[in-house]
Enzyme design. Structure first.
Site, PDB file in Angstrom:
ATOM      1  N   ASN A   1       1.363   3.692   1.878  1.00 58.10           N
ATOM      2  CA  ASN A   1       1.880   4.173   3.374  1.00 58.10           C
ATOM      3  C   ASN A   1       2.857   3.024   3.666  1.00 58.10           C
ATOM      4  OD1 ASN A   1       0.035   2.096   3.956  1.00 58.10           O
ATOM      5  ND2 ASN A   1      -0.726   3.115   5.692  1.00 58.10           N
ATOM      6  N   LYS A   2       3.177   1.913   3.040  1.00 54.93           N
ATOM      7  CA  LYS A   2       4.077   0.799   3.667  1.00 54.93           C
ATOM      8  C   LYS A   2       5.399   1.278   3.421  1.00 54.93           C
ATOM      9  CE  LYS A   2       0.932  -1.396   5.891  1.00 54.93           C
ATOM     10  NZ  LYS A   2      -0.361  -1.469   5.231  1.00 54.93           N
ATOM     11  N   ILE A   3       6.424   0.494   3.541  1.00 53.98           N
ATOM     12  CA  ILE A   3       7.890   0.631   3.421  1.00 53.98           C
ATOM     13  C   ILE A   3       8.221   0.631   2.016  1.00 53.98           C
ATOM     14  CG2 ILE A   3       8.874  -1.431   4.190  1.00 53.98           C
ATOM     15  CD1 ILE A   3      11.148   0.210   5.766  1.00 53.98           C
ATOM     16  N   VAL A   4       7.656  -0.334   1.520  1.00 50.09           N
ATOM     17  CA  VAL A   4       7.794  -0.559   0.075  1.00 50.09           C
ATOM     18  C   VAL A   4       6.439  -0.429  -0.497  1.00 50.09           C
ATOM     19  CG1 VAL A   4       7.890  -2.550  -1.593  1.00 50.09           C
ATOM     20  CG2 VAL A   4       9.483  -2.287  -0.151  1.00 50.09           C
TER      21      VAL A   4
ATOM     22  N   ASN B   1       0.819  -1.125   0.085  1.00 55.99           N
ATOM     23  CA  ASN B   1      -0.223  -0.092   0.196  1.00 55.99           C
ATOM     24  C   ASN B   1       0.774   1.417  -0.016  1.00 55.99           C
ATOM     25  OD1 ASN B   1      -2.300   1.467   0.128  1.00 55.99           O
ATOM     26  ND2 ASN B   1      -2.715   1.246   2.483  1.00 55.99           N
TER      27      ASN B   1
END
Ligand code: PLP
Length: 376
Positions: free
Chosen positions: A190-193, A188
């Site tokens: 907002n995730k780190i990847v 998603n």
């Protein structure tokens, strides 16, 4: 003039991802199938240290199909941490099963392995074992897998690892996502990847991978005409998005390092203020530092969590409260909860600070100054 907005965890994409995306576009693999998907899956499977990876349209879709793989059906129960994002519990509801919520430990903010063991023991005695246990690696820190897997193995209950927030973290040297029957990743925004939206199911079990791929592509049987023996889903990731993911995962070490730098910066600059306590880092692993979160003791600090949130908002800085536990959500009010004090307190006092991997030292200092200013 106000300062530029600082977001909580915005996408951090570079020329590498842009180039791969345009190459995929030009190749005409503009479909939920193609060489970038294959390469992305192989790359993530290698990183997580598992045999199989199936790229899907979201982490929630991956949770759904992981629960299907665990055999979860209508009327079953599934143990789920209360302190998580709603997607973890929603996926259980999709199958007509019931989540039973468990409290976290204050030591890691993850599900309490002792409570999981007790709940399994009590349910075994009543002949009401859950079909699965879902663990969550909260804010990029793994749950305590040795006791969790011990407990699940003792009763023959499948463990599903919701590692949506934890790509790049590890537990006793083993990568997040590699525990239990299947691991779930999210890409998603907002995730780190990020792929701009997407997810993946990772597993060592070839049968689980094959079934997941099959169900994610409308359960179409491998014959020339359209033949279906079960209800399928349209859950595959686009090849275009997989191209973005390839670039992102290639940069993962840098993305983790940047978030770690932010965690250190905030700890150094705010850790000595009375009444602020950062999320503890358990000795058993290495987080990916997805979000830096802390607890606010209003009496000691001189202002409560919401007061800090409001002040940051006036300075165009996006911060968020920690997750509101599932047992306090109206939609899950009829579900069973075991414990609850810890997760309720984490929600009442918890604050997530801007943690994106593109933060500059100036950005970090703006956040630090803003927190100091609340009590000045
Ligand atoms: C983000 C997240 C999900 C859902 O992933 P999506 O890709 O947004 O569907 C599930 N569980 C947790 C703990 C998450 O943080």
């Amino acid at each position: 003039m106000t300062d530029a907005r600082i977001y909580l965890s915005p996408p951090d994409v570079s020329g590498v991802e842009r180039k791969l995306l345009l190459e995929a576009f030009d190749s005409n693999w503009v479909a939920p199938v193609g060489p970038d998907l294959d390469a992305f899956e192989a790359q993530v499977a290698d990183l997580v240290g598992v045999r199989h990876a199936v790229a899907l349209s979201s982490g929630t879709a991956a949770l759904h199909l992981a629960l299907v793989a665990a055999g979860v059906r209508r009327g079953d129960t599934v143990l789920v941490p209360s302190f998580t994002f709603a997607a973890t519990a929603n996926a259980v509801m999709y199958l007509g099963a019931r989540p039973v919520f468990l409290d976290s430990t204050a030591e890691s903010w993850n599900v309490d392995p002792g409570l999981v063991a007790e709940e399994l023991r009590d349910r075994a005695a009543r002949g009401q074992l859950p079909r699965a246990v879902v663990t969550v690696d909260m804010y990029g820190q793994c749950a305590d897998y040795e006791p969790l897997l011990d407990a699940c193995d003792r009763y023959g209950v499948a463990l599903i690892e919701d590692a949506a927030e934890a790509l790049g973290a590890s537990y006793r040297g083993r990568p997040a996502g590699s525990f239990g029957l299947a691991g779930v990743l999210s890409f998603n925004g907002n995730k780190i990847v990020t792929t701009g939206g997407g997810g993946m199911l990772v597993t060592d079990d070839g049968r689980v991978a094959t079934q997941t791929r099959h169900l994610a592509t409308q359960a179409r049987e491998p014959v020339p005409h359209y033949e279906h023996r079960s209800v399928g889903y349209n859950y595959r990731l686009s090849n275009l998005l997989a191209a973005v993911g390839r670039g992102q995962v290639g940069r993962l070490p840098d993305l983790v390092a940047a978030r770690g730098e932010t965690a250190r910066y905030y700890r150094a600059a705010l850790g000595d203020l009375p009444g602020l306590t950062f999320m503890p880092v358990a000795e058993y692993g290495t987080p990916n530092w997805w979000l830096t979160c802390l607890l606010v003791d209003a009496d000691e600090f001189g202002a409560d969590r919401d007061r800090i949130l409001e002040h940051l908002a006036t300075l165009n800085i996006e911060a968020r409260p920690t997750w509101k536990p599932m047992h306090l959500q109206p939609v899950f009010r009829d579900c069973v909860m075991r414990g609850g004090e810890v997760s309720a307190d984490l929600f009442r006092r918890g604050l997530c600070l801007p943690s994106g991997s593109a933060l500059t030292d100036d950005d970090r200092q703006r956040v630090v100054d803003a927190v100091h200013a609340v009590i000045r």
